[in-house]
Design an enzyme around this catalytic site. Structure first.
Site, PDB file in Angstrom:
ATOM      1  N   HIS A 159       0.968  36.550  -7.227  1.00  0.00           N
ATOM      2  CA  HIS A 159       0.603  35.448  -8.115  1.00  0.00           C
ATOM      3  C   HIS A 159       1.632  35.279  -9.235  1.00  0.00           C
ATOM      4  CE1 HIS A 159      -3.724  36.435  -6.815  1.00  0.00           C
ATOM      5  NE2 HIS A 159      -3.495  35.207  -6.394  1.00  0.00           N
ATOM      6  N   CYS A 246      -6.484  40.110 -13.371  1.00  0.00           N
ATOM      7  CA  CYS A 246      -7.345  39.641 -12.283  1.00  0.00           C
ATOM      8  C   CYS A 246      -8.787  40.124 -12.395  1.00  0.00           C
ATOM      9  CB  CYS A 246      -6.762  40.010 -10.939  1.00  0.00           C
ATOM     10  SG  CYS A 246      -6.393  41.731 -10.770  1.00  0.00           S
TER      11      CYS A 246
HETATM   12  C1  CIR Z   1      -6.204  39.454  -2.982  1.00  0.00           C
HETATM   13  O1  CIR Z   1      -5.257  39.666  -2.222  1.00  0.00           O
HETATM   14  O2  CIR Z   1      -6.665  38.329  -3.152  1.00  0.00           O
HETATM   15  C2  CIR Z   1      -6.813  40.632  -3.689  1.00  0.00           C
HETATM   16  N1  CIR Z   1      -6.792  41.772  -2.848  1.00  0.00           N
HETATM   17  C3  CIR Z   1      -6.088  40.912  -4.976  1.00  0.00           C
HETATM   18  C4  CIR Z   1      -6.211  39.791  -5.974  1.00  0.00           C
HETATM   19  C5  CIR Z   1      -5.551  40.078  -7.255  1.00  0.00           C
HETATM   20  N2  CIR Z   1      -5.718  38.961  -8.132  1.00  0.00           N
HETATM   21  C6  CIR Z   1      -4.947  38.676  -9.157  1.00  0.00           C
HETATM   22  O3  CIR Z   1      -3.971  39.365  -9.419  1.00  0.00           O
HETATM   23  N3  CIR Z   1      -5.232  37.601  -9.861  1.00  0.00           N
END
Ligand code: CIR
Length: 252
Positions: A159, A246
């Site tokens: 991201h 996140c």
């Molecule tokens: C994903 O791949 O969507 C999750 N395993 C990790 C999301 C992490 N989100 C973020 O950094 N905003």
């Protein structure tokens, strides 16, 4: 500051992974680290509201990806990973009590982790999760409130906020390997230590910085620049490719 968080799912081992190799995840340890993270947010002055449910949704703890909350409205995301789309409804139920809601619609896909809001500027990361159609919708929803939306191509990371976050209103923490720094030329920049590419993702609240203990060199660099750094161990959540921003949605 209100911090919305979401419980660590017992199915987290089945999470989405893009840049991280799959390893076993200790759910109890992940939950303990998540509690420490919530406590750290409280120490920074946040009121933490944990949203329950979602135990069948492996990535539910990464609540940031489900919505972008502006002072004027909240934009419900349409996560790029199909397995994550079901996470949004529970967050919508809470946000609808707080603000006006709009939704990213198909063919748009957007993860909240790709959206960095600084004052009236919204940096929107073009990534494997977030597409131009969604960014155009963000622009349409936010422009009436005076926001400009800049599209920033990311590469090598999940991201936009894996690559750059704000330390305060005038300073960024950045990994220039993953995002072009030219977009951020109006800000002072601190670079992550080259041996810690994932270190740019920090949470800043009330003049203090919450940073991952896994990145000691970057933490030291921030302290040498005068920032008050609170370290948290989120190593188990990192196995699910999660970082710090996140795990919460911050609402002023
Ligand atoms: C994903 O791949 O969507 C999750 N395993 C990790 C999301 C992490 N989100 C973020 O950094 N905003």
């Amino acid at each position: 500051m209100l911090a919305l968080t979401r419980s660590v799912s017992s199915t987290i081992a089945r999470c989405e992974l893009t840049h991280v190799a799959r390893e076993p995840i200790d759910v109890d340890r992940a939950r303990a680290q998540h509690r420490d993270y919530e406590e750290a947010l409280e120490r920074l002055g946040c009121t933490v509201q944990r949203i329950g449910g979602g135990d069948d949704q492996p990535d539910a703890v990464f609540i940031e990806d489900t919505a972008v909350v502006l002072p004027e409205l909240a934009i419900l995301a349409r996560p790029g990973a199909v397995s994550r789309r079901g996470e949004v409804d529970a967050i919508a139920d809470v946000l609808t009590q707080l603000t006006t809601l709009v939704r990213i619609e198909s063919p748009g896909t957007l993860d909240g982790g790709d959206v960095l809001v600084v004052g009236r500027t919204i940096f929107a990361g073009l990534s494997t999760r977030t597409n131009d159609a969604a960014i155009a919708q963000v622009r349409r929803h936010a422009a009436p409130f005076g926001y400009r939306v800049l599209t920033v191509q990311t590469s090598g990371c999940l991201h936009l906020k894996s690559a750059v976050t704000m330390l305060n209103q005038s300073t960024i923490l950045i990994n220039r390997q993953w995002v072009p720094s030219t977009f951020f030329r109006d800000y002072q920049a601190i670079d992550v230590d080259a041996r810690e590419p994932g270190a740019a993702n920090v949470v800043s609240v009330g003049g203090r910085v919450l940073a991952a203990a896994a990145y000691p060199r970057t933490c030291n660099r921030l302290e040498r620049s005068g920032f008050d750094v609170l370290r948290v161990d989120v190593s188990e959540l990192a196995r699910a490719e999660g970082a710090l921003t996140c795990c919460s949605i911050l609402i002023d």
